[in-house]
Design a protein around this motif. Structure first.
Motif, PDB file in Angstrom:
ATOM      1  N   GLU A   6       0.685  -1.307   0.083  1.00 38.64           N
ATOM      2  CA  GLU A   6      -0.042   0.229  -0.206  1.00 38.64           C
ATOM      3  C   GLU A   6       0.885   1.313  -0.001  1.00 38.64           C
ATOM      4  O   GLU A   6       2.028   1.043   0.425  1.00 38.64           O
ATOM      5  N   THR A   7       0.197   2.296  -0.382  1.00 39.10           N
ATOM      6  CA  THR A   7       0.921   3.551  -0.503  1.00 39.10           C
ATOM      7  C   THR A   7       0.042   4.638   0.378  1.00 39.10           C
ATOM      8  O   THR A   7      -0.897   4.108   0.677  1.00 39.10           O
ATOM      9  N   GLU A   8       0.509   5.910   0.362  1.00 41.56           N
ATOM     10  CA  GLU A   8      -0.378   6.611   1.449  1.00 41.56           C
ATOM     11  C   GLU A   8      -1.761   6.896   0.588  1.00 41.56           C
ATOM     12  O   GLU A   8      -2.842   7.042   1.607  1.00 41.56           O
ATOM     13  N   ARG A   9      -1.896   6.829  -0.575  1.00 43.83           N
ATOM     14  CA  ARG A   9      -3.403   7.035  -1.314  1.00 43.83           C
ATOM     15  C   ARG A   9      -4.037   5.668  -1.807  1.00 43.83           C
ATOM     16  O   ARG A   9      -4.997   5.722  -2.194  1.00 43.83           O
ATOM     17  N   SER A  10      -3.381   4.639  -1.922  1.00 38.11           N
ATOM     18  CA  SER A  10      -3.643   3.519  -2.961  1.00 38.11           C
ATOM     19  C   SER A  10      -3.358   2.187  -2.283  1.00 38.11           C
ATOM     20  O   SER A  10      -2.208   2.136  -1.474  1.00 38.11           O
ATOM     21  N   VAL A  11      -4.082   1.002  -2.453  1.00 37.86           N
ATOM     22  CA  VAL A  11      -3.388  -0.332  -2.204  1.00 37.86           C
ATOM     23  C   VAL A  11      -3.268  -0.827  -3.495  1.00 37.86           C
ATOM     24  O   VAL A  11      -3.881  -0.821  -4.669  1.00 37.86           O
ATOM     25  N   VAL A  12      -2.089  -1.635  -3.364  1.00 42.40           N
ATOM     26  CA  VAL A  12      -1.538  -2.558  -4.727  1.00 42.40           C
ATOM     27  C   VAL A  12      -1.925  -3.654  -4.730  1.00 42.40           C
ATOM     28  O   VAL A  12      -1.860  -4.635  -3.561  1.00 42.40           O
ATOM     29  N   PHE A  13      -2.789  -4.182  -5.727  1.00 42.55           N
ATOM     30  CA  PHE A  13      -3.225  -5.486  -5.849  1.00 42.55           C
ATOM     31  C   PHE A  13      -2.592  -6.082  -6.914  1.00 42.55           C
ATOM     32  O   PHE A  13      -1.973  -5.545  -8.018  1.00 42.55           O
ATOM     33  N   GLU A  14      -2.336  -7.437  -6.789  1.00 38.51           N
ATOM     34  CA  GLU A  14      -1.575  -8.222  -7.908  1.00 38.51           C
ATOM     35  C   GLU A  14      -2.530  -9.317  -8.336  1.00 38.51           C
ATOM     36  O   GLU A  14      -3.276  -9.869  -7.623  1.00 38.51           O
ATOM     37  N   ASP A  15      -2.471  -9.304  -9.819  1.00 37.34           N
ATOM     38  CA  ASP A  15      -3.437 -10.346 -10.258  1.00 37.34           C
ATOM     39  C   ASP A  15      -2.704 -11.921 -10.242  1.00 37.34           C
ATOM     40  O   ASP A  15      -1.401 -12.069 -10.483  1.00 37.34           O
ATOM     41  N   TYR A  16      -3.414 -12.945  -9.731  1.00 40.82           N
ATOM     42  CA  TYR A  16      -2.814 -14.297  -9.522  1.00 40.82           C
ATOM     43  C   TYR A  16      -1.956 -14.674 -10.872  1.00 40.82           C
ATOM     44  O   TYR A  16      -0.992 -15.369 -10.507  1.00 40.82           O
ATOM     45  N   HIS A  17      -2.831 -14.680 -11.815  1.00 42.91           N
ATOM     46  CA  HIS A  17      -2.199 -15.427 -13.070  1.00 42.91           C
ATOM     47  C   HIS A  17      -1.164 -14.560 -13.857  1.00 42.91           C
ATOM     48  O   HIS A  17      -0.130 -15.088 -14.199  1.00 42.91           O
ATOM     49  N   THR A  18      -1.476 -13.177 -13.983  1.00 41.82           N
ATOM     50  CA  THR A  18      -0.477 -12.457 -14.940  1.00 41.82           C
ATOM     51  C   THR A  18       0.566 -11.916 -14.179  1.00 41.82           C
ATOM     52  O   THR A  18       1.728 -11.134 -14.546  1.00 41.82           O
ATOM     53  N   LYS A  19       0.442 -11.717 -12.673  1.00 39.10           N
ATOM     54  CA  LYS A  19       1.303 -11.077 -11.868  1.00 39.10           C
ATOM     55  C   LYS A  19       1.414  -9.478 -12.084  1.00 39.10           C
ATOM     56  O   LYS A  19       2.271  -8.849 -11.431  1.00 39.10           O
ATOM     57  N   GLN A  20       0.566  -8.878 -12.980  1.00 36.32           N
ATOM     58  CA  GLN A  20       0.499  -7.393 -13.238  1.00 36.32           C
ATOM     59  C   GLN A  20      -0.201  -6.953 -11.878  1.00 36.32           C
ATOM     60  O   GLN A  20      -0.923  -7.517 -11.056  1.00 36.32           O
ATOM     61  N   THR A  21       0.389  -5.778 -11.438  1.00 34.19           N
ATOM     62  CA  THR A  21      -0.007  -4.921 -10.450  1.00 34.19           C
ATOM     63  C   THR A  21      -1.075  -3.886 -10.483  1.00 34.19           C
ATOM     64  O   THR A  21      -0.902  -2.999 -11.642  1.00 34.19           O
ATOM     65  N   TYR A  22      -1.783  -3.413  -9.764  1.00 34.63           N
ATOM     66  CA  TYR A  22      -2.788  -2.121  -9.998  1.00 34.63           C
ATOM     67  C   TYR A  22      -2.845  -1.596  -8.786  1.00 34.63           C
ATOM     68  O   TYR A  22      -3.081  -2.043  -7.629  1.00 34.63           O
ATOM     69  N   HIS A  23      -2.990  -0.127  -9.068  1.00 32.47           N
ATOM     70  CA  HIS A  23      -2.972   0.758  -7.632  1.00 32.47           C
ATOM     71  C   HIS A  23      -4.579   1.042  -7.641  1.00 32.47           C
ATOM     72  O   HIS A  23      -5.113   1.770  -8.431  1.00 32.47           O
ATOM     73  N   VAL A  24      -4.882   0.776  -6.588  1.00 28.32           N
ATOM     74  CA  VAL A  24      -6.487   0.872  -6.202  1.00 28.32           C
ATOM     75  C   VAL A  24      -6.808   2.209  -5.357  1.00 28.32           C
ATOM     76  O   VAL A  24      -6.292   1.963  -4.181  1.00 28.32           O
TER      77      VAL A  24
END
Length: 615
Positions: free
Chosen positions: A135-153
């Motif tokens: 996590e960062t100050e403003r977002s939570v970092v999610f990771e896709d199980y299959h692709t390992k791509q990350t997303y800032h939510v």
């Protein structure tokens, strides 16, 4: 209150607001406005989609038939929001299109350009298995199980009502500029449930010979069901009986005195109106690099409360009732049982039922007691029922690192969930990096202190003593049976600090006085410095020291003066470390003790003078 451009910045930097945080605050306000507009637009489009599917695509009968199908497939465990989400984004109608696709093909020309872009974006979304990894100050970092791509939510309540380490879900992520927002409803589940859902998809994909994306679309209700906990009536349980007995006793003062000095008990509360004690065993010491003081834990087998002439005993072990009854009989020849209760509970079989009493020399955040209690059971060699009773070490040795990693993540998720539920946001998180370092696993980004975090739990009988300290321990009278007492290290450290490089006379003064203090503390069976406040030191100087030697006449004036000097220095030393709060009070205590001793010495001189005159 509104902050002016030229006012001092509220952050405390000393700069003007316009030169410091104004730009950042303006960006935050702008982002908030943009998000509010986004959610309003999403809501408007969703209402149109809802009206279309329930009004144009389905008759009332068809709608309720599909709702019944969804309930059956999810075993009536999901609310209506999930049914509607499934109907709009997963279920395929007779024309082969999902609800959102059907809506776009029929109603696309009637949408505004912005609505059409959003609807097309929704139609392109596909379900993803996602897990928080940072996590960062403003977002939570999610990771896709299959692709390992990350997303800032973004950390927005509508988007993420809670944030927990490794929390997981199957969901749609909608890209908006450089961040992602969840689309539709979702469950935020534990890593173990997450892994169960992934395993289910992999199994169906292999059995049906279809790709996993198709499984995630076609079997969404079943995937949701795999993420739900079993109802309690389907779990393996164990029966626990809580026994409570209440007596009236004939000698409450004598009973209180007996309990106060009973080594089987640790005092939790002790005042005139109410006294509470725990029958303890198996003391351990919890140490954490994020907290300066040791925390002591005792396993509790029973509790006793004394209120006036009524004594109440509570335990889950029937044998302790008989033991406590024997203690009551020794003091009270007349007592009577006035109430007896047995409360039976069924709890999950894998729940550890031991209770702990947690104490420290210094006040500590209550949530640290949860960490300390949990570390007792958090042993890497503990058998895990869900993994054929293999321990984490065995899983790693057998090459099942994926299972070991899942268990660690699940444990960290659950403990943080409990702490957040009970205490809200906390400054210090549970430590999982000590275990991860031992196993050679990547460190958890959720742990306060990061790579420097270290914690341990040590049975009291195994508290180590360095070779250089052995001489001091022996000189002060400590033995293997008493070396685990809470005060041992403090007395030894104080002795070494005060006598290092000093004369033999100074060493002898401190050694003899500390030897006496140690003996008195052993006699009183104390359990923490919290029991050594003003009354304890008054009693030690005016009564206990004389009782130790068989009367005032056996304690010389010089010996007593050495004791006063040592007590003053020792109490001040403990107060500076935050273990006592008597820095000012000890002066008054010493003065009163000196007056008492002076009166005694004067009376002795007077008697000696009278005897001399008689002769």
């Amino acid at each position: 209150m509104e902050v002016g451009r030229n006012d001092p910045c509220p952050c405390g930097s000393g700069k003007k607001y316009k030169k410091c945080c104004m730009k950042k605050d303006n960006l935050v306000s702008l982002q908030k406005i943009k998000e509010e507009r986004l959610y309003a637009a999403k809501h408007e489009l969703l209402e149109q989609l809802k009206d279309f599917v329930s009004g144009s695509c389905l008759s009332s009968r068809e709608y309720y038939t599909l709702e019944s199908e969804f309930k059956k497939r999810t075993q009536h465990t999901m609310d209506r929001g999930f049914f509607q989400f499934w109907l709009y984004f997963f279920h395929r109608f007779e024309n082969g299109k999902r609800g959102i696709e059907y809506f776009l093909s029929e109603m696309g020309d009637q949408l505004t350009s912005a609505e059409k872009v959003m609807a097309e974006r929704w139609a392109a979304l596909r379900p993803q298995f996602l897990q928080t990894i940072n996590e960062t100050e403003r977002s939570v970092v999610f990771e896709d199980y299959h692709t390992k791509q990350t997303y800032h939510v973004p950390k927005r309540t509508e988007n993420l009502p809670v944030v927990l380490p490794w929390m997981s879900t199957i969901a749609f992520l909608e890209p908006i500029e450089d961040v992602y927002y969840f689309n539709g409803v979702r469950m935020l589940v534990s890593p173990e449930k997450y892994q169960e859902s992934i395993d289910y998809v992999e199994r169906v994909a292999e059995e049906q010979q279809i790709d996993r994306e198709q499984v995630m679309l076609d079997y969404f209700p079943e995937i949701l069901l795999s993420q739900k906990d079993l109802p309690k009536d389907k779990q393996e349980t164990q029966e626990v009986v809580y026994y409570t007995y209440k007596f009236t006793i004939g000698k409450p003062e004598a009973m209180a005195e007996s309990l106060y000095h009973d080594p089987d008990f640790v005092i939790e509360k002790w005042d005139d109106a109410h006294k509470k004690l725990s029958w303890v065993r198996g003391g351990s010491i919890y140490r954490d690099s994020e907290w300066p003081e040791d925390i002591t834990l005792y396993k509790v087998d029973a509790t006793i409360q004394l209120d006036g002439d009524v004594i109440t005993c509570t335990t889950t072990k029937q044998a302790y009732y008989n033991k406590i009854l024997n203690k009551i009989k020794k003091v009270n020849h007349s007592f009577s049982l006035i109430d007896e209760q047995e409360e039976v509970s069924n709890v999950p079989k894998n729940i550890v039922l031991d209770q702990y009493l947690v104490q420290s020399a210094e006040e500590f955040p209550e949530y640290l007691s949860t960490y300390a209690s949990f570390r007792i059971e958090f042993m890497l060699d503990q058998p895990l029922p869900q993994y054929d009773h293999q321990s984490v070490h065995q899983l790693v040795a057998n090459g099942d690192t994926k299972l070991a990693e899942t268990w660690l993540k699940h444990s960290e998720f659950e403990l943080n969930r409990i702490v957040q539920q009970d205490y809200g946001q906390v400054e210090i998180t549970p430590d999982y990096n000590t275990a991860r370092k031992e196993l050679g696993f990547p460190l958890s980004p959720w742990v306060t202190g990061g790579e420097n975090r270290q914690s341990s739990i040590t049975p009291m009988a195994q508290v180590s003593v360095s070779e250089k300290d052995i001489y001091a321990y022996e000189r002060l009278g400590f033995t293997p049976d008493t070396i685990d007492a809470f005060y041992v290290k403090d007395i030894v450290d104080f002795y070494q600090e005060k006598t290092s490089g000093k004369s033999k006379g100074t060493e002898r003064k401190y050694r003899n006085s500390l030897y006496d203090i140690r003996e008195i503390m052993e006699i009183k069976s104390l359990h923490s410095w919290t029991e050594c406040e003003e009354t304890f030191w008054k009693q030690l100087l005016t009564n206990d020291i004389y009782a130790l030697f068989g009367g005032k006449q056996h304690v010389s004036k010089t010996q007593y003066q050495h004791l006063l000097t040592t007590v003053r220095a020792f109490v001040q030393w403990l107060s500076l470390q935050g273990k006592l709060h008597l820095q000012q009070d000890i002066t008054t205590i010493i003065q009163e003790a000196e007056r008492d001793r002076s009166l005694y010495d004067d009376s002795i001189k007077l008697l000696e003078a009278v005897d001399s005159l008689r002769k």
